[in-house]
Structure formats: structure tokens, C-alpha cells
Design a protein around this motif. Structure first.
Motif, PDB file in Angstrom:
ATOM      1  N   ILE A 118       0.807  -1.381  -0.011  1.00 55.00           N
ATOM      2  CA  ILE A 118       0.034   0.094  -0.132  1.00 55.00           C
ATOM      3  C   ILE A 118       0.831   1.308   0.028  1.00 55.00           C
ATOM      4  O   ILE A 118       0.786   1.915  -0.903  1.00 55.00           O
ATOM      5  CB  ILE A 118      -0.933   0.124   1.209  1.00 55.00           C
ATOM      6  CG1 ILE A 118      -1.820  -1.159   1.018  1.00 55.00           C
ATOM      7  CG2 ILE A 118      -1.928   1.202   1.128  1.00 55.00           C
ATOM      8  CD1 ILE A 118      -2.822  -1.476   2.208  1.00 55.00           C
ATOM      9  N   THR A 175       1.624  -8.292  -3.089  1.00 53.01           N
ATOM     10  CA  THR A 175       0.204  -8.725  -2.380  1.00 53.01           C
ATOM     11  C   THR A 175       0.440 -10.087  -2.747  1.00 53.01           C
ATOM     12  O   THR A 175      -0.063 -10.686  -1.683  1.00 53.01           O
ATOM     13  CB  THR A 175      -0.874  -8.039  -3.388  1.00 53.01           C
ATOM     14  OG1 THR A 175      -0.672  -6.562  -3.176  1.00 53.01           O
ATOM     15  CG2 THR A 175      -2.149  -8.373  -2.534  1.00 53.01           C
ATOM     16  N   ILE A 177      -6.336  -1.834  -4.256  1.00 57.82           N
ATOM     17  CA  ILE A 177      -4.857  -1.009  -3.915  1.00 57.82           C
ATOM     18  C   ILE A 177      -4.730  -0.192  -5.126  1.00 57.82           C
ATOM     19  O   ILE A 177      -4.349   0.963  -4.919  1.00 57.82           O
ATOM     20  CB  ILE A 177      -3.814  -2.004  -3.580  1.00 57.82           C
ATOM     21  CG1 ILE A 177      -4.123  -2.647  -2.213  1.00 57.82           C
ATOM     22  CG2 ILE A 177      -2.525  -1.150  -3.450  1.00 57.82           C
ATOM     23  CD1 ILE A 177      -3.253  -3.627  -1.910  1.00 57.82           C
TER      24      ILE A 177
END
Length: 139
Positions: free
Chosen positions: A16, A24, A52
């Protein structure tokens, strides 16, 4: 061995805050389940990555700060606050150029050191008030 709370904190920092969205996959199972999906969010890790990506596009300077974490067994509860400047469309709202500060809580369940289920609760109403889309209560 890294704790579940540390894994979640690293996910927030790398995927993030740093925008390394492909990381991820390192933190989430392929079939991770978002129990409270964003509107239009697809399934699995690709759905998480899309969210995201969308948030980082809308708020390119987005930064999440962990306020506190509580971990027990396979669950981690993270209370966070994020800030950002609204530079592109988000949830149907055209760019406003306004800064936001949004609080939230995410509850993650990990299996084998990766997030298997996640549930995010954010103060979307306060965000919409800060963006000028919804009038402030009492205004």
C-alpha cells in the motif's frame, strides 16, 4: 519466525504505502476472501490488487499509518489511519484535489503466514464529507 501482526504491517508498508502492488501475492493467498468487498471488487488476490491500484491512482500520495494492532491466534486486528490527496476518480467521485484523513479497522485471518480472509471497515462517510460530496452533519 515473523508474527502475523508483523506480516500484516509489512503488507501495508510494501503493497500500500510503497505501491509495490505485485508484492500482494507474497502476503495473500491466491483465493483470499474480502468479506466486505469494495463496490465492483473482484475475487481473490487480483481483486485486492485492483482495490489497492484504484486507491493509489485516486490518492497517489496515500499513506497508511498503523495506530494499533491486536493479534490472537490466526487473527490480526489493525486500527489504521490513512491520508492522501484526491487526484483522480474514486468510487464515482471525480478528482477534487482535496486532502483526506480516514480511519479504519481491518480484521485479517492468516493461514501459513499469508492472509486468507480480510474484512475492512473504513469511515467512508467522513471521507465523502472531506471530499465535499456529502454535507457535514449539521451544515
Amino acid at each position: 519466525m515473523e508474527t502475523n501482526a508483523a506480516i500484516v504491517a509489512r503488507f501495508i508498508e510494501q503493497a500500500i504505502n510503497q505501491g509495490n502492488i505485485e508484492s500482494t501475492n507474497e502476503f495473500c493467498h491466491e483465493d483470499v476472501v474480502e468479506l466486505v468487498p469494495f463496490p465492483g471488487q473482484g475475487p481473490g488476490v487480483e481483486g485486492i490488487k485492483d482495490v489497492i491500484r484504484g486507491m493509489r491512482t485516486a490518492f497517489p500520495d496515500m499513506h497508511w499509518m498503523i495506530q494499533e494492532q491486536v493479534a490472537e491466534g490466526e487473527k490480526v486486528v489493525t486500527r489504521f489511519e490513512w491520508t492522501g490527496t484526491h487526484e483522480a476518480e474514486f468510487l464515482g467521485v471525480p478528482a477534487t484535489g482535496r486532502p483526506v484523513r480516514v480511519w479504519g479497522v481491518v480484521i485479517d485471518r492468516l493461514e501459513g503466514g499469508k492472509i486468507k480472509e480480510t474484512r475492512i471497515i473504513m469511515d467512508a462517510l467522513a471521507m465523502m464529507v472531506q471530499l465535499g460530496v456529502v454535507p457535514a452533519p449539521g451544515a
